[in-house]
Write a protein that holds these residues in place. Structure first.
Motif, mmCIF file in Angstrom:
data_model
loop_
_atom_site.group_PDB
_atom_site.id
_atom_site.type_symbol
_atom_site.label_atom_id
_atom_site.label_comp_id
_atom_site.label_asym_id
_atom_site.label_seq_id
_atom_site.Cartn_x
_atom_site.Cartn_y
_atom_site.Cartn_z
ATOM 1 N N VAL A 189 39.229 37.664 51.998
ATOM 2 C CA VAL A 189 39.173 37.881 50.554
ATOM 3 C C VAL A 189 38.564 39.258 50.282
ATOM 4 N N GLU B 274 42.333 30.371 43.292
ATOM 5 C CA GLU B 274 43.461 30.765 44.141
ATOM 6 C C GLU B 274 43.158 30.495 45.614
ATOM 7 N N LEU C 190 43.802 37.318 49.989
ATOM 8 C CA LEU C 190 43.524 37.157 48.566
ATOM 9 C C LEU C 190 42.596 38.279 48.162
ATOM 10 N N VAL D 214 47.706 38.038 45.874
ATOM 11 C CA VAL D 214 47.862 37.001 46.895
ATOM 12 C C VAL D 214 48.896 37.505 47.888
ATOM 13 N N LEU E 19 39.529 33.835 41.543
ATOM 14 C CA LEU E 19 39.591 33.989 42.993
ATOM 15 C C LEU E 19 39.314 32.665 43.711
#
Length: 388
Positions: free
Chosen positions: A311, A362, A329, A342, A359
């Motif tokens: 991330v 997702e 992500l 994404v 975030l």
């Protein structure tokens, strides 16, 4: 939902050097040596006589990812607690023995998976190697020959003047030879020092002398910040050469923190499968959002996630879009809002106040998709998602 192609790469991730070839030993159910993954150890801080508290701490360490746990055994009362602890622990238990050789035999009889012996401070240790080796062999117990700078044999201190790398290695090799004379080979060795430079040199020298599996540690490394830096520096120098088969990060902090640091060191070197990884910029005058707070909140919100997920939390338009596209992500922030990526594609733009929530949301979708795609029974090692 649409599944996203994430997770472990098809080919093994690159490492800086192949593992040094060593003999293989077993510490209970955990293999230690070049044929096994590098394991992470810690040590309980509870009185061993308090069986419930010790088992509770072992459970916490197990949940944090600890592979092997060591417990202190300075007294007869501690030795009496070992059979229950060894039997009920979810991970292999090593008894830590100093001064009294009788507790070495007590720990072996108690069913401990391993025993750490300190030749420098156990009375008449060399005279009892034959008996210790036989008892360990009879019970299938492995040993660790643990040489420490702070408790080096007086003869070697006199010879070298202080705990030099040469002194540490001479002590370890001598003790190893005594066990091998009695046809006992199920042991690993450590040569710990509080100075990472001395410690690294000692392990490099020891690695040249034999094929023993090595337990890495910077002893008395200090409080959490200092100890983390010293351990990461020393372990990185050795692991990058393929030296090291099991590690313990020694911190003046709760033992769970030792495990977290150890796991992160191994993941950073691609020596353990990566799970959650947060990529965030250090912030600078270009940042148009509060990167520090965003990164901390995202990290806290995803703590405990077990799937491999990268991330990116970026604060400006210079490196932000590129890093966000490279991550599974990510967010590239600017002007009080953030573009959510994404797998390299922008899926939405949200206000700064909604970045963290988006975030996390997702990330959960991705993790769920990976679990569905795997279709494996978690008990059999399939993807498991736990968020605390």
């Amino acid at each position: 939902m649409t599944s996203v192609s994430l997770g472990m790469p098809d080919a093994p991730p690159p490492v800086l050097a192949p593992r040094r070839r060593t003999r293989q030993i077993k510490v209970g159910s955990v293999g230690v040596g070049s044929d096994s993954p590098i394991s992470v150890q810690s040590m309980t801080t509870t009185p061993t006589t308090d069986i419930n508290a010790t088992l509770q701490q072992i459970a916490e360490l197990t949940a944090a990812g600890c592979d092997i746990v060591r417990v202190a055994c300075p007294s007869a009362d501690d030795a009496e607690a070992l059979p229950i602890i060894a039997k009920k622990s979810q991970i292999p238990v090593i008894a830590d023995i100093h001064f009294q050789p009788k507790y070495v035999f007590a720990a072996i009889e108690a069913g401990c998976a391993g025993v750490r012996v300190n030749p420098g401070n156990i009375r008449k240790f060399d005279d009892q190697v034959k008996e210790i080796a036989q008892a360990a062999k009879d019970h299938g117990t492995s040993l660790r020959i643990g040489v420490n700078a702070g408790s080096l044999d007086a003869r070697l201190l006199k010879k070298y003047g202080k705990a030099t790398p040469e002194a540490l290695v001479e002590s370890a090799v001598w003790e190893a030879s005594l066990f091998e004379e009695h046809d006992f080979h199920d042991f690993k060795i450590s040569v710990k020092h509080n100075d990472p430079v001395v410690m690294v040199r000692a392990y490099e020298m020891l690695a040249e002398r034999g094929d023993w599996p090595l337990h890495l540690g910077v002893t008395e490394a200090g409080p959490a910040f200092q100890g983390t830096i010293k351990s990461a520096t020393a372990f990185g120098a050795l692991l990058s050469q393929g030296i090291g088969d099991t590690i313990r990060v020694s911190l003046s902090a709760p033992p769970v923190e030792e495990v977290k640091v150890g796991i992160q060191i191994l993941q950073s070197l691609n020596l353990r499968p990566r799970k959650l990884e947060i990529v965030s910029c250090p912030s600078c005058g270009r940042a148009q959002v509060d990167v520090y707070t965003l990164a901390e909140q995202v990290t806290a919100g995803l703590e405990g996630m077990e799937v491999p997920l990268r991330v990116a939390v970026m604060g400006c338009v210079v490196n932000g879009p590129g890093e966000a596209r490279e991550a599974d992500l990510g967010v590239a922030s600017g002007n009080g809002k953030g573009q959510i990526f994404v797998k390299g594609e922008v899926i939405k733009t949200v206000p700064e106040s909604e970045i963290v929530e988006t975030l996390i949301e997702e990330a959960m979708k991705i993790a769920e998709g990976m679990g569905e795609a795997g279709g494996e029974d978690p008990v059999q090692g399939g993807p498991v998602v736990t968020v605390s």
